[in-house]
Design a protein around this motif. Structure first.
Motif, mmCIF file in Angstrom:
data_model
loop_
_atom_site.group_PDB
_atom_site.id
_atom_site.type_symbol
_atom_site.label_atom_id
_atom_site.label_comp_id
_atom_site.label_asym_id
_atom_site.label_seq_id
_atom_site.Cartn_x
_atom_site.Cartn_y
_atom_site.Cartn_z
ATOM 1 N N GLN A 333 8.155 6.787 -43.981
ATOM 2 C CA GLN A 333 7.514 7.922 -44.644
ATOM 3 C C GLN A 333 6.888 8.860 -43.612
ATOM 4 O O GLN A 333 6.456 8.438 -42.555
ATOM 5 N N LYS A 334 6.865 10.123 -43.973
ATOM 6 C CA LYS A 334 6.416 11.146 -43.027
ATOM 7 C C LYS A 334 4.990 10.907 -42.551
ATOM 8 O O LYS A 334 4.684 11.055 -41.364
ATOM 9 N N GLU A 335 4.105 10.534 -43.482
ATOM 10 C CA GLU A 335 2.711 10.346 -43.098
ATOM 11 C C GLU A 335 2.524 9.093 -42.218
ATOM 12 O O GLU A 335 1.500 8.930 -41.544
ATOM 13 N N GLN A 336 3.522 8.198 -42.221
ATOM 14 C CA GLN A 336 3.428 6.983 -41.417
ATOM 15 C C GLN A 336 4.157 7.124 -40.066
ATOM 16 O O GLN A 336 4.216 6.170 -39.294
ATOM 17 N N LYS A 337 4.720 8.297 -39.822
ATOM 18 C CA LYS A 337 5.355 8.538 -38.534
ATOM 19 C C LYS A 337 4.302 8.950 -37.518
ATOM 20 O O LYS A 337 3.451 9.789 -37.798
ATOM 21 N N ALA A 338 4.369 8.350 -36.330
ATOM 22 C CA ALA A 338 3.418 8.668 -35.264
ATOM 23 C C ALA A 338 3.679 10.061 -34.730
ATOM 24 O O ALA A 338 4.815 10.420 -34.408
ATOM 25 N N THR A 339 2.634 10.860 -34.664
ATOM 26 C CA THR A 339 2.768 12.207 -34.103
ATOM 27 C C THR A 339 2.584 12.215 -32.580
ATOM 28 O O THR A 339 2.926 13.200 -31.923
ATOM 29 N N SER A 340 2.037 11.129 -32.048
ATOM 30 C CA SER A 340 1.928 10.963 -30.588
ATOM 31 C C SER A 340 1.968 9.462 -30.288
ATOM 32 O O SER A 340 1.198 8.689 -30.877
ATOM 33 N N TRP A 341 2.883 9.089 -29.374
ATOM 34 C CA TRP A 341 3.131 7.649 -29.123
ATOM 35 C C TRP A 341 3.144 7.405 -27.613
ATOM 36 O O TRP A 341 3.796 8.125 -26.857
ATOM 37 N N LEU A 342 2.360 6.406 -27.169
ATOM 38 C CA LEU A 342 2.237 6.127 -25.746
ATOM 39 C C LEU A 342 2.408 4.614 -25.524
ATOM 40 O O LEU A 342 1.636 3.816 -26.068
ATOM 41 N N GLY A 343 3.436 4.241 -24.776
ATOM 42 C CA GLY A 343 3.691 2.821 -24.518
ATOM 43 C C GLY A 343 3.902 2.566 -23.030
ATOM 44 O O GLY A 343 4.603 3.313 -22.345
ATOM 45 N N SER A 344 3.288 1.489 -22.535
ATOM 46 C CA SER A 344 3.396 1.146 -21.103
ATOM 47 C C SER A 344 3.863 -0.303 -20.958
ATOM 48 O O SER A 344 3.377 -1.191 -21.676
ATOM 49 N N PRO A 345 4.791 -0.589 -20.032
ATOM 50 C CA PRO A 345 5.293 -1.966 -19.871
ATOM 51 C C PRO A 345 4.267 -2.865 -19.195
ATOM 52 O O PRO A 345 3.485 -2.427 -18.347
ATOM 53 N N LEU A 346 4.277 -4.133 -19.591
ATOM 54 C CA LEU A 346 3.460 -5.151 -18.942
ATOM 55 C C LEU A 346 4.361 -5.851 -17.923
ATOM 56 O O LEU A 346 5.156 -6.724 -18.271
#
Length: 856
Positions: A333-346
């Protein structure tokens, strides 16, 4: 009963396996403590020069590492540079005295191989001989090197070495070094960043004095630097303060909240072998939990596969979907889509173990490049903490399961042991009796051959390790024992052996060993001896006891004991050599009159024809043969001269020397007679061989007051047949009395040629050359060799040559292969040489390659 035994064995095996697992947990506990201390040091020390000694102190608690060093790869020169060095024997100058010394040595070898390497001293020398690397510094008894990785690239080597032969490295200690190396790069990076931050702070602080605007900027930068440092401290504290893995996840979330927007955060772990991604921690405003899934094409998989931090906004998300790089398994759903996403590897040294993700909905926050740098910065530290916690969690789980199983199995074993204990005790008694019967003589109850040889083997091995702990073996053969058996019967003979065994036991100490080999042969092993005389004292006590009469069946009889003694020697390698030598000495004692003892001498093992054994006693009936050596010099016409060097040989003793004559001659008179025989035979041999000059060794005994008359009589009878040079040993002449020295001078006055043998063997005394008119001077082989090696000996030689030229003596260099050095010695002023006989072709080559002929 078989079922009980089987159950007992099974339970014992399981108990042993469980104890092994407990040992593994103990090792893991040591690893954890070491890593905790390493993390604490990395968090507290201010610079790298303080980090390495701290790491060294940690290692010394668990690993023998007094000698320890760290080398790292210099990115500019691409060579290994020393970062830390501590050694028991070598100073740091030894480690840096050659350019690129670590690249060429064993450290560079480990760096190129990229794996842990453990060498003993012998293995390292063999590898160096094979050209794998160059041996440098003092050789260590044990050396271990562990590569240091940063992510997947090797950046250096951690090495520890021990100079103690007994202080080796166990597999657990090597494992500890490997684990420490895994976190060393991270620790170094943290300290380097801290040093860099402190350096930047100092530089910026100085620049602040020039501008208020610059001051504000620098303050902000310093705040950021301090903030990062505080974050590192907090992450480091997680290793010790977090109660469990879930508590660690929660504390990580709290730390991330202090540096960026983290209302929605999850931590994922990736299992490369199974291909699954798990989500052990998830805080999200739309879903309470995220289910595990197989590795596919999501945002998380993009971070794992690229091993890089990913910053995704709606525009980039659209590009990823359109290119097929990212795929959605189901619509969101549109409201559940992240508008900004930041992921870093461990990331760890073993690769990517997961990732940490922050996301925002409805444009509540837009992650920036600063956020990206910050989360990348902390993710490496978080990865190390999580890896440690996950390992500890697995170990604790295994430990609890193990402890429960151990308790259950222990109860079962106790019940089984109650039933088996009585059977075990009974079996032990039977085994002890069987062992005693198998290792003791049934007649005398003394130890038998098997037990004696076993104990002798242990004693020999102990002596080889500790040569100061001497021992001796006495081989005893009873005299007239066959007569006792024939006259009184075997029963009386058996009783006689029992009585003799009791008597022998009274002659030795409690820790010595008396054994019966069989028949009338006994052996004694004496240990903890300080001198051979102690073994001779025991032999004398036995001989004195055996002289006393024995009473058997109302009959008084006398026996005796022939004893052979061999004393410990370093050239003994096997017990059969010791028994052989003691037996040879015993037979020599028996053939020399019985009821006596003889010490073993290597000459006793020389073969003698059986028909001569009955007639030869000591040096009686002494047949002799002679051997010659050529003394070679070149005259002006390049011709060689030959002199004859005569030595007597005895069929038992071999080549006779005066030391051997002294040992085996009955008295001094017999010694003199043997020497005079040798002298007469030397005359005859020299005449028959048409020898110009024969060199005959003589002892100083011939110069005595009464012996000198016999000596000169023999010499006068042989005058005119051939010329002899009488050689006297320098050491004997130095110790000669005034009468002997006076008679030596008389020989020269009477016209006999005399020479001094083995001159300057241990010291160079020139007064001997000035007091006596010698015709020949034979330098010792030791002095001749050292003239070529040390300049001080050449100075001594020049002094000798100066005196001998005035006295007109011929100086002769001798040695087993002296002709090989003729040209070199000739430069030092020596032109007479004596060595082994060579073929004609060899003489040409040794003396002069251009010489056409040689006259003998």
């Amino acid at each position: 009963m078989e079922d009980k035994r089987s159950a007992h064995c099974k339970l014992a095996y399981q108990n042993k396996r469980l104890k092994t697992l407990l040992e593994k947990y103990k090792q893991s506990h040591h690893l954890q403590n070491a890593l905790i201390q390493l993390s604490e040091q990395a968090s507290t020390v201010a610079e790298l020069t303080l980090l390495y000694p701290a790491i060294h102190d940690i290692l010394q608690k668990y690993v023998p590492s007094k000698s320890f060093y760290v080398v790292l790869l210099d990115q500019h020169s691409q060579s290994l540079e020393l970062s830390y060095f501590s050694d028991e024997k070598d100073a740091i100058a030894v480690a840096l005295n050659q350019p690129n010394c670590f690249d060429k040595g064993v450290t560079g070898y480990v760096f190129k191989q990229g794996k842990t390497t453990h060498f003993t001293k012998q293995q390292m020398q063999e590898a160096a001989d094979q050209g794998l690397f160059k041996a440098m510094g003092t050789p260590a008894e044990h050396w271990v090197g562990v590569p240091v990785y940063q992510e997947r690239n090797i950046i250096g080597v951690l090495a520890a070495q021990s100079y103690d032969t007994q202080q080796t490295y166990s597999s657990q200690q090597i494992q500890l070094l490997e684990v420490m190396s895994l976190y060393l790069a991270t620790a170094i990076e943290r300290v380097k960043k801290r040093e860099l931050l402190e350096s930047e702070v100092k530089i910026r602080t100085r620049a602040l004095t020039h501008s208020n605007d610059a001051l504000n900027i620098e303050i902000e930068q310093r705040k950021h630097a301090l903030q990062r440092q505080q974050i590192l401290f907090k992450i480091s504290e997680l290793a010790t303060q977090a109660k469990n893995i879930n508590d660690a996840y929660f504390k990580i979330h709290e730390i991330i909240k202090t540096i960026t927007y983290a209302e929605n955060l999850y931590i994922a772990l990736y299992d490369k072998e199974s291909g699954w991604i798990n989500f052990p921690y998830c805080v999200d405003e739309f879903k309470e939990n995220t289910l595990p899934r197989r590795f596919s094409k999501g945002y998380s998989e993009l971070v794992i596969s690229t091993e890089e931090t990913q910053l995704i906004h709606p525009c980039r998300a659209k590009e990823l979907l359109e290119s097929g790089t990212v795929q959605r398994s189901q619509s969101v759903q549109k409201e559940q889509k992240a508008t900004s996403w930041l992921g870093s590897p461990l990331k760890t040294s073993q690769g990517v173990i997961g990732l940490i993700v922050c996301q925002a909905y409805n444009n509540k926050h837009i992650f920036s490049q600063d956020d990206c740098e910050l989360i990348t910065f902390v993710s490496h530290q978080i990865a190390a903490v999580l890896q440690t916690k996950l390992a500890n969690q697995a170990l604790k789980k295994s430990y609890h399961e193990l402890e429960s199983r151990v308790n259950e199995k222990t109860k079962e074993l106790r019940q089984t042991n109650l039933h088996l204990q009585m059977q075990i005790d009974e079996r032990k008694k039977i085994e002890q009796q069987l062992y005693h019967d198998a290792h003791h003589d049934s007649l005398t109850s003394l130890p038998n051959r098997s037990l004696f040889l076993t104990q002798l083997e242990k004693t020999l091995q102990h002596y080889q390790r500790f040569p100061e702990h001497h021992f001796a073996v006495l081989f005893i053969d009873l005299d007239k024992f066959k007569d006792i058996n024939d006259q009184l019967g075997h029963q009386a003979g058996d009783q006689f052996l029992i009585n003799v065994g009791e008597l022998f036991s009274q002659c030795i100490r409690d820790h010595d060993l008396l054994a019966r080999l069989g028949g009338d042969e006994f052996v004694i092993l004496l240990t903890h001896l300080t001198e051979p005389q102690q073994a001779e004292d025991v032999a004398n006590r036995i001989i004195d006891l055996m002289k006393m009469p024995f009473s058997l069946k109302d009959t008084s009889l006398k026996s005796g004991a022939s004893i052979g003694i061999t004393y410990s020697r370093l050239d003994y390698k096997h017990t059969d050599e010791i028994i052989r030598d003691a037996d040879a000495a015993m037979y020599y004692a028996k053939n020399s009159g019985k009821n006596r003892y003889e010490l073993f001498h290597p000459l006793l093992t020389q073969s003698v024809p059986e028909q001569e054994q009955q007639t030869l006693h000591h040096l009686d009936a002494l047949p002799m043969s002679f051997r010659s050596s050529e003394i070679i010099t070149l005259n002006e016409q390049h011709q060689s001269e030959s002199l004859f060097e005569a030595f007597g040989e005895h069929p038992i003793l071999g080549c006779t020397s005066f030391d051997i004559l002294k040992k085996f001659a009955v008295d001094q008179e017999q010694h003199v007679q043997v020497e005079l025989q040798l002298l007469q035979r030397a005359f005859t041999k020299a005449v028959n061989a048409n020898i110009k000059m024969a060199l005959v060794p003589c002892s100083s005994l011939l110069l005595g007051l009464h012996e000198f008359t016999l000596f000169t009589e023999v010499l006068s009878k042989q005058q005119g047949q051939s010329q002899l040079c009488l050689l006297f040993d320098e050491q004997e002449i130095r110790q000669a009395c005034a009468i002997q020295l006076e008679n030596l001078k008389k020989l020269s006055l009477l016209g006999y040629s005399i020479g001094l043998n083995n001159f300057a063997k241990d010291r160079c005394e020139l007064n001997l050359l000035t007091d006596v008119n010698f015709d020949y001077l034979l330098l010792s082989s030791t002095f001749s060799k050292r003239v070529l090696q040390q300049q001080s000996y050449d100075f001594q030689l020049q002094g000798v040559l100066a005196i001998t030229q005035l006295k007109k003596m011929k100086v002769i260099a001798k040695g087993p292969s002296i002709l090989n050095f003729r040209a070199l010695l000739d430069k030092h002023g020596l032109n007479f040489f004596v060595g082994k006989q060579h073929s004609l072709a060899n003489k040409k080559q040794l003396l002069d390659p251009n010489l056409e002929s040689i006259k003998n």
